[in-house]
Structures are given as structure tokens and as C-alpha cells.
Design a protein around this motif. Sequence first.
Motif, PDB file in Angstrom:
ATOM      1  N   ARG A 118      22.396  44.491  49.632  1.00  0.00           N
ATOM      2  CA  ARG A 118      22.778  43.382  48.752  1.00  0.00           C
ATOM      3  C   ARG A 118      24.293  43.217  48.700  1.00  0.00           C
ATOM      4  O   ARG A 118      24.808  42.106  48.555  1.00  0.00           O
ATOM      5  N   THR A 119      25.029  44.317  48.844  1.00  0.00           N
ATOM      6  CA  THR A 119      26.479  44.241  48.875  1.00  0.00           C
ATOM      7  C   THR A 119      26.941  43.587  50.168  1.00  0.00           C
ATOM      8  O   THR A 119      27.842  42.741  50.173  1.00  0.00           O
ATOM      9  N   LEU A 120      26.316  43.972  51.280  1.00  0.00           N
ATOM     10  CA  LEU A 120      26.654  43.355  52.560  1.00  0.00           C
ATOM     11  C   LEU A 120      26.368  41.854  52.535  1.00  0.00           C
ATOM     12  O   LEU A 120      27.171  41.053  53.026  1.00  0.00           O
ATOM     13  N   ALA A 121      25.253  41.471  51.972  1.00  0.00           N
ATOM     14  CA  ALA A 121      24.908  40.047  51.904  1.00  0.00           C
ATOM     15  C   ALA A 121      25.929  39.280  51.072  1.00  0.00           C
ATOM     16  O   ALA A 121      26.325  38.157  51.430  1.00  0.00           O
ATOM     17  N   ALA A 122      26.377  39.889  49.971  1.00  0.00           N
ATOM     18  CA  ALA A 122      27.385  39.234  49.134  1.00  0.00           C
ATOM     19  C   ALA A 122      28.704  39.083  49.885  1.00  0.00           C
ATOM     20  O   ALA A 122      29.388  38.055  49.770  1.00  0.00           O
ATOM     21  N   LEU A 123      29.084  40.091  50.671  1.00  0.00           N
ATOM     22  CA  LEU A 123      30.323  40.012  51.454  1.00  0.00           C
ATOM     23  C   LEU A 123      30.207  38.977  52.565  1.00  0.00           C
ATOM     24  O   LEU A 123      31.155  38.223  52.826  1.00  0.00           O
ATOM     25  N   LEU A 124      29.063  38.929  53.230  1.00  0.00           N
ATOM     26  CA  LEU A 124      28.853  37.930  54.278  1.00  0.00           C
ATOM     27  C   LEU A 124      28.916  36.519  53.705  1.00  0.00           C
ATOM     28  O   LEU A 124      29.467  35.599  54.321  1.00  0.00           O
ATOM     29  N   ALA A 127      32.580  35.689  52.825  1.00  0.00           N
ATOM     30  CA  ALA A 127      33.376  35.419  54.024  1.00  0.00           C
ATOM     31  C   ALA A 127      32.965  34.125  54.710  1.00  0.00           C
ATOM     32  O   ALA A 127      33.700  33.619  55.564  1.00  0.00           O
ATOM     33  N   GLY A 128      31.806  33.593  54.362  1.00  0.00           N
ATOM     34  CA  GLY A 128      31.322  32.380  55.028  1.00  0.00           C
ATOM     35  C   GLY A 128      30.944  32.646  56.467  1.00  0.00           C
ATOM     36  O   GLY A 128      31.203  31.820  57.356  1.00  0.00           O
ATOM     37  N   ALA A 129      30.317  33.796  56.728  1.00  0.00           N
ATOM     38  CA  ALA A 129      29.997  34.191  58.092  1.00  0.00           C
ATOM     39  C   ALA A 129      29.052  33.197  58.754  1.00  0.00           C
ATOM     40  O   ALA A 129      27.975  32.901  58.241  1.00  0.00           O
ATOM     41  N   LYS A 130      29.453  32.697  59.920  1.00  0.00           N
ATOM     42  CA  LYS A 130      28.611  31.789  60.695  1.00  0.00           C
ATOM     43  C   LYS A 130      27.780  32.565  61.713  1.00  0.00           C
ATOM     44  O   LYS A 130      26.696  32.148  62.100  1.00  0.00           O
ATOM     45  N   ALA A 131      28.309  33.706  62.160  1.00  0.00           N
ATOM     46  CA  ALA A 131      27.590  34.567  63.100  1.00  0.00           C
ATOM     47  C   ALA A 131      27.680  36.003  62.613  1.00  0.00           C
ATOM     48  O   ALA A 131      28.678  36.406  62.012  1.00  0.00           O
ATOM     49  N   LEU A 132      26.635  36.770  62.885  1.00  0.00           N
ATOM     50  CA  LEU A 132      26.599  38.179  62.524  1.00  0.00           C
ATOM     51  C   LEU A 132      26.187  38.985  63.746  1.00  0.00           C
ATOM     52  O   LEU A 132      25.149  38.715  64.353  1.00  0.00           O
ATOM     53  N   GLY A 153      19.330  34.447  52.367  1.00  0.00           N
ATOM     54  CA  GLY A 153      20.138  33.888  51.281  1.00  0.00           C
ATOM     55  C   GLY A 153      21.571  33.563  51.668  1.00  0.00           C
ATOM     56  O   GLY A 153      22.351  33.113  50.819  1.00  0.00           O
ATOM     57  N   ILE A 154      21.943  33.763  52.922  1.00  0.00           N
ATOM     58  CA  ILE A 154      23.319  33.485  53.368  1.00  0.00           C
ATOM     59  C   ILE A 154      23.339  32.113  54.024  1.00  0.00           C
ATOM     60  O   ILE A 154      22.983  31.944  55.196  1.00  0.00           O
ATOM     61  N   ASP A 155      23.743  31.090  53.280  1.00  0.00           N
ATOM     62  CA  ASP A 155      23.632  29.703  53.732  1.00  0.00           C
ATOM     63  C   ASP A 155      24.477  29.402  54.968  1.00  0.00           C
ATOM     64  O   ASP A 155      24.115  28.544  55.779  1.00  0.00           O
ATOM     65  N   SER A 156      25.614  30.082  55.114  1.00  0.00           N
ATOM     66  CA  SER A 156      26.522  29.768  56.227  1.00  0.00           C
ATOM     67  C   SER A 156      26.028  30.316  57.562  1.00  0.00           C
ATOM     68  O   SER A 156      26.472  29.878  58.623  1.00  0.00           O
TER      69      SER A 156
END
Length: 652
Positions: A118-124, A127-132, A153-156
Motif C-alpha cells: 500500500r505504501t508502494l502504491a501511494a508512492l507510485l 509520482a504519477g508513474a506511467k510505467a512500472l 488503483g493507480i490511475d496514471s
Amino acid sequence: MKPVAAYADVLRIEEHGWPTNLPSSTYDAIRQGAAIDPDAPALSFFMSADKLGETEVWNYRDLLRRITQTANAFHELGLRKDDVIAFVLPNLPETHFTIWGGEATAIVAAFNPLLEARTLAALLTAAGAKALVTLAPFPGVDLWSRLQPELAGIDSLQHIVQVNLADRVQGPAKEMARQAQQGEVKKLHGDGGVQAGLPAHVAVHDFWTIVDRQEGDRLCSDRQIVAEDVSSLFCTGGTTGLPKIAMRQHGAEVANAWSATAFLGDIIGPGKTLFCGLPLFHVNGVIVTGLVPFSKGAHVVLGTPQGYRGDGVVAGFWEIVEHFKINFFSGVPTLYAGLLLTPVGAHDISSLEYGLCGAAPMPVEMFRKFQEVTGLQILEGYGLTEAICVSSINPSQGERRIGSIGLRLPGQAMKAVMLDDEGHYSRDCAVDEVGLLAISGPNLFCGYLSAEHNEGLWLDCGDGRRWLNTGDLGRQDADGYFWLTGRKKELIIRGGHNIDPATIEEVLHQHPDVQLAAAIGRPDAYAGELPVAYVQLKQGSRTTEEELAEFARARIGERAAQPKFIRLIDRIPLTTVGKLFKPALKKREIKDAIADALWNAEIEFVEVSVVEEPGQGTRIGVDLTNAEDEDRARVVIGNFSYPFSIRTTKNL
């Protein structure tokens, strides 16, 4: 190039002015390093400490080609200059290709794979990550299974690029590893594969499938990277539950690499081999054992996905040194403490020249014992994510002052200053006068991603320069050496991990029985500091320390930040304006830690005192019962990073 030996050498380098021909990007810096000798070894990697004979090696021609192919793969996915490519990876060759290829295409964001999902998801999201870029499912590795439920849950997010650990297996076992990996995918996601576990708009790619089909001799984007372009995002301590995200530019990363090589001279260059065991989500691993050697044509050995934490790495470190003829490595005090327990034995470690130590002060006794046992010279240094990585180092060819963080690097100014009551610059400190450390130079980052974190970050010292408020307290002696005396920003540094006290305090304040909570660092001879929380309960509450510890463990995303101890206290000390007064709690923990260490060593004492000496910071005083215990007491107390004095109280 000769290494810096004294402060006069720093000034002499600066007399020539800032270089006008520095590369404008990290990609160009690596390309220049590769041109020195394209056939020289650039990057070696071994998966397991007991299989050094299966090491993979890339020469500089191959390294640059793989970085270029990775950049072109990201470009093919539609990623551009201002997009964010995040990686959540252990130490792998693909991690380096992602970092430098990613910076040549877009902005790279580095995140710790050990964080809670959940912490990683919040950071992603932040940051507005487009790719992971992360690991594919693999037996015995839980990163994907932890992270995948949070990705929807990461819209970007538009692209997942998976690194398959089966690709790192060699020989006959490779096909078995591939089958096991496919079985893990089916177990987690059924016949639909990984895509079945993700939203339809998120595309899944295999790393080597998209990289191998790319050209490797040029950047297909034809991008002209300028020094001011943002290159990377790295986490650092924050004032909220999440770490701050620091924005860094190509020019700043190149500038710090140049300053470090100008200071270290021929310690790092063609023919030199460096070991990387620190994580590549941390700036030390990326810069000191990444960009710096790559820009100078040196050889980097990357050891196991877990680095120093990998099975057998510390226990077999001297064998690794002998096998690869390691010249230089970088670590934190906890690493050196572990190596002290590992006998050198018959291993030939004569290739070793220096070890760099940073992240936390190294206890004097550990410093002395390590050099005595191994003959290795340790260079203590100081750095910040906000200043890219390295700001000061003890000189390799000059006097190495134990307990000092050394001389500042050429090209970046550093000084101790006094602030007024409102936090504004008042004046420069005199020689040996403690003040706030401030840094200025082309190596500074451009600020935090969240604007609210930038308040009070920059100082106006009246000279037209931009000065970074480091939050650290220190002094500079008459010979230019800097000495840390405290941390105004109150970060807890556990084995090199920066822990914001607010991460602990905010969670404890969510408990209905907690009135006040204050987190501080307890000195520890091995980890440097351990997080400890003091709690003042609401009137009438009967909550126990054990219940609060369980409450905190369930809610604090980073394992290293989970408090080692929770101490119930009648009243937490406050300042006259009602703020938590942590120095009183810190003194209590220092005293208790020293006393525990003496008790465990069966050394009798009358008293342990902790005092703040003007201009010198915290100092320990110990009254022993028996004079014959003094030598043993010096060894025990020397494992902590505080100056101390000992006296003996005679038995009556």
C-alpha cells in the motif's frame, strides 16, 4: 589525476573553474566512459555468493548497447521526456539498464521493493508513474503477489514491464526455472496470465522481449537532453507518513559524479573494480557504484539481487574480494560491523584499497578495529539525496580524521551557519562553532515533488547563491574538515535507512488511547539507531506497550520503521510553546543504551551521564567501579558514535 589530500587541493581544483565540457546527461556521461575502452569490463553480476564462477559480464560496448536498447524500448511504449518510469526491483543488471535507459527517455523513479504494497502504491500514485518495471511472478518471491492487488488503483499507470528471474538462471536449470515461473503465473492468475490480474488499459510487457528487438547504436528518439531536464525521483525522509520525493536533474547528477571523481582521483578509473552491495533504489548504490565508475571506465561488480543482504554475501565477502580483485566498495556502519565478525582467513585481499562509509556516523572503536584487522583504509563521508549523493569525504591520500565526515568536494560549497529565531540566515559560523550545515552548488536537486515539502528548504545567505538547508548540525575545523554534531531534522537512521519519526508518530496517534507520541532513535552498536516510541496515554487508559506495538506493526508500511520498543511515560516533555521536546528523551535512550551495553559486558559502573557540550555536541561520561575494567569499557563505548570520557570511582 591525483586524489585530494588536503583542503588546499580542493581550492586548487576550483581555481580552474567549473568544467565547460561536462556531459549534459547521464547517458552522455556513460557514453564518454564507454569510449575509454569499449572492450573493458563494465558490469558483472552473480546471482548467488556460492556461484561466483557463473558470473555474467558486460563490457562497455555491451553495457552502452543494452542501455540504449532499453531507452528505445521505453520510447516505443510511448514514454516521453516528462513521463515517469518507476522501478520496484532488487539489484539486477536490468535495474541498471532501466535506470540509465529510463533517464535517457523520461524520468526514472526508484522505490524500495521491501516497502509494504500500500505504501508502494501511494508512492507510485504520488509520482504519477506511467510505467512500472518490476519482477514477474516467480516461486518463492512475493513482490508481484504483494504489489499486484494495489495496481488497479493507480490511475496514471499504463505499462507494466516485467523482469523474469528465470532469465538470470544459467545452464540446464534454465528451462526448469522457466517452467516453474510459468506455473507460478498460472497459480496466481489462471490461464489468463498476468494480464488477467490487471485493468484492461494496463499493458504487460516482458523486459527482454521489448528490449532485444531494439536498435542499440543510437537513441531512436533523437532526444537532445539538456542539463536542466529532470532525470530521476528518489525518496528521502518526509514530514508525513510517506517519504518525500526528491526531483533531480541530469546536470546535477553529472556534476556530483564529476566532483566525486575529481576528489577521489585515480581511485576510480580504468582498471579499477568496485563492488556494489547497496540497493539500487538508494542514491549511494546508483551514484557511487554506478554513474561515477561508469563515467570513468571502471568495472562494477553487482553481487546478488539482495546485495549485502543476500545469503552468503557478508560471510563470503573476502572470497568475493579475492575472486574479483575488488579495489573499492561502499557500505554503512552495519556492514562493517558484520564484516568484523567474518575472518579474512587465507583470502588474498591485497587488491582492496578503500572502503567508503556513509549514511550514519561510524563508531570510533569499530573504525579502529576494522582497519586494524583488515588493513583497509575507510573513508567516512557525508551526503544527501537532495545533493545527489556525496558532499564530503575524508581524503584517501591525506589525514583521515576519525569521526569527521571529511573535506567538501570540489565545485560545491559547504559551511556551517547560524539562523535567527525565524529560521533565516544570520551569519556564517566561526571555526569549530556548531551551526546548521548548508550546501550550495550545481549538484543540488531542484526541490521536492510536493510543493508543501519545500518550505524552509532554501536559505538566502546574502551572496546571490542558492543554499540548501540540510537540517544537519555540524562544524568545520581550521583545516577544512567537517564534523556532524546532530540532526536538526530528527531523522532516525537505521542501518542506512532514513526513517521519519512522523511515520511512527502519526500511526500511534490513530490509537484511541494515545494522547501524545514521540519517536526517536536509540543508539545501537550494530544498526546505528533503532526507532523507539514514547507514548503518553489518555487519562484512564489501560493499553499496554505490547498492544501498541502490535497496532504500530500492522499500520507502518516500512518494516525498518516499526519501533523496536514502545515506552509508556506519564508525561512527554514539551517546550514552552507546547512542542515535543525530544532531546530529553534522546538523552534517556543514549544513557540506557550505554548502560545496557556495559551490563551485557559485565562491566560494573556507578553512573552513565549524557551532556551537551557547547561546540562539540553530545558527550558520554562513565564512572566505573573498577579501574581494571577501563580498557574493556573503552571498547564497548567505542562502538557508539559519541565522544566519551571514563573515570574510576574507588571502592570505599
